[in-house]
Design a protein around this motif. Structure first.
Motif, short mmCIF file in Angstrom:
data_model
loop_
_atom_site.label_atom_id
_atom_site.label_comp_id
_atom_site.label_asym_id
_atom_site.label_seq_id
_atom_site.Cartn_x
_atom_site.Cartn_y
_atom_site.Cartn_z
N GLY A 220 0.81 -1.21 0.00
CA GLY A 220 0.00 0.00 0.00
C GLY A 220 0.85 1.26 0.00
N CYS A 221 1.93 1.27 0.78
CA CYS A 221 2.84 2.42 0.78
C CYS A 221 3.45 2.65 -0.59
N ALA A 222 3.87 1.55 -1.23
CA ALA A 222 4.47 1.67 -2.56
C ALA A 222 3.46 2.23 -3.55
N LEU A 223 2.21 1.74 -3.48
CA LEU A 223 1.18 2.25 -4.39
C LEU A 223 0.93 3.74 -4.16
N TYR A 224 0.80 4.15 -2.90
CA TYR A 224 0.56 5.56 -2.61
C TYR A 224 1.71 6.41 -3.18
N GLY A 225 2.93 5.96 -2.95
CA GLY A 225 4.08 6.71 -3.45
C GLY A 225 4.05 6.87 -4.95
N HIS A 226 3.72 5.80 -5.67
CA HIS A 226 3.73 5.87 -7.13
C HIS A 226 2.55 6.69 -7.66
N LEU A 227 1.42 6.62 -7.00
CA LEU A 227 0.30 7.46 -7.43
C LEU A 227 0.63 8.94 -7.26
N ARG A 228 1.31 9.28 -6.17
CA ARG A 228 1.70 10.67 -5.96
C ARG A 228 2.78 11.09 -6.96
N LEU A 229 3.70 10.17 -7.27
CA LEU A 229 4.73 10.50 -8.25
C LEU A 229 4.12 10.79 -9.62
N ASN A 230 2.95 10.20 -9.87
CA ASN A 230 2.29 10.41 -11.16
C ASN A 230 1.15 11.42 -11.07
N SER A 231 1.30 12.34 -10.09
CA SER A 231 0.48 13.56 -10.02
C SER A 231 -0.96 13.36 -9.60
N LEU A 232 -1.28 12.21 -9.00
CA LEU A 232 -2.60 12.08 -8.44
C LEU A 232 -2.67 12.84 -7.12
N SER A 233 -3.84 13.33 -6.77
CA SER A 233 -4.01 14.09 -5.54
C SER A 233 -3.88 13.17 -4.34
N PRO A 234 -3.59 13.72 -3.16
CA PRO A 234 -3.54 12.89 -1.95
C PRO A 234 -4.84 12.13 -1.71
N LEU A 235 -5.98 12.76 -1.98
CA LEU A 235 -7.27 12.08 -1.76
C LEU A 235 -7.42 10.88 -2.67
N LEU A 236 -7.16 11.05 -3.97
CA LEU A 236 -7.29 9.93 -4.90
C LEU A 236 -6.25 8.84 -4.60
N SER A 237 -5.07 9.23 -4.17
CA SER A 237 -4.03 8.25 -3.84
C SER A 237 -4.43 7.42 -2.62
#
Length: 300
Positions: A220-237
């Motif tokens: 889950g941490c890895a997914l959150y990190g990659h979603l943020r790296l690809n410009s998704l908002s904190p809420l969507l991540s």
């Protein structure tokens, strides 16, 4: 049982893979300038677990007894070497700065609500791990018996086919398993069990299965990190992590310690995340990380 257990050893067995893996993952990714701490920690824990199992295999190959504290000392030195390597060189460790627009109060409330739901879910899964006996199916046929035998003998004793086991002489010390072809399975999953047992000092305690809770959290941490790296908002991540961490299959195999499925899912997931990041940024570090987790999959 308790008088022979070492809770300090258990804590060390849980922390060291995170320490080693995070130190070297940071060393690898910080040069790319496309990284953040959730991705480093998520990938780092799984990489550290794999590194730990490789160390145990090399230790046994060298003919050394499987004593926890000497191996822990080697892992500590390896982690410190990773930290030291991060202090050498002049490259600026510039972290990727995710664009985070100002959030409304309702968005912050949603983020905290999803985080609380994830925390509650994994609190209940922790109770499942600690309070329920080991589920007597694949774990007892494939992986846990290997860990028990290795723990008792202090070495990675061979497992062979049932036919070869029946033909061996009285002086042979090899074992077999009831499940068809299970003796051929790669050793990483029982080595994860063995590492916790060596740290705690006993093999028949549910505490040695705590890594089964940490594996999906790292994913889950890895997914959150990659979603943020690809410009998704904190809420969507956070919503993405909530959806991932509540997939029934992941939850079931978190609550079924001793099985290989949660490790395979986590390693494959991190391999895909890293491969996607390589596709986006063409940073060799992510290609290497993806290959590492692909290798880990083959050993599960």
């Amino acid at each position: 049982m308790a008088e022979h257990s070492s809770y300090a050893g258990l804590i060390v067995s849980l922390i060291l893979p995170l320490f080693v893996g995070t130190a070297w993952t940071y060393r690898l990714l910080s040069r790319t300038r496309v990284w953040n701490w959730p991705s480093v920690i998520g990938h780092g824990y799984l990489a550290g677990v794999f590194i730990t199992t490789v160390l145990v295999r090399l230790w046994d190959l060298a003919g050394l007894a499987l004593n926890f504290w000497p191996m822990a000392a080697v892992l500590t030195a390896l982690g410190l070497a990773g930290l030291a390597s991060n202090l050498i060189g002049e490259e600026a460790r510039v972290r990727h700065r995710e664009t985070t627009p100002a959030m409304a109060n309702w968005q912050k409330l949603l983020i905290w609500s999803f985080l609380v739901l994830i925390l509650w879910r994994y609190w209940t899964l922790l109770q499942e791990i600690l309070e329920r006996p080991l589920f007597s199916w694949d774990a007892w046929m494939n992986w846990v018996p290997k860990a028990i035998v290795w723990f008792e003998h202090g070495e990675l004793t061979d497992f062979i086919s049932t036919q070869d086991w029946l033909r061996q002489g009285d002086d042979g010390r090899a074992y077999t398993l009831g499940a068809h072809r299970a003796w051929m399975y790669p050793p990483t999953t029982p080595l994860i069990i063995l590492w916790g047992a060596l740290g705690l000092g006993i093999i028949d305690h549910n505490l040695i299965y705590l890594p089964w809770l940490l594996a999906p959290i790292a994913l889950g941490c890895a997914l959150y990190g990659h979603l943020r790296l690809n410009s998704l908002s904190p809420l969507l991540s956070v919503i993405g992590c909530y959806v991932l961490l509540n997939i029934p299959y992941l939850n079931v195999h978190t609550a079924l310690p001793g099985y290989a499925d949660i490790w395979l899912a986590s390693a494959l997931g991190c391999a895909v995340f890293a491969l996607h990041q390589w596709h986006i940024d063409r940073q060799p570090a992510y290609a290497l990380l993806s290959l590492l987790f692909a290798l880990m999959c083959t050993q599960l």
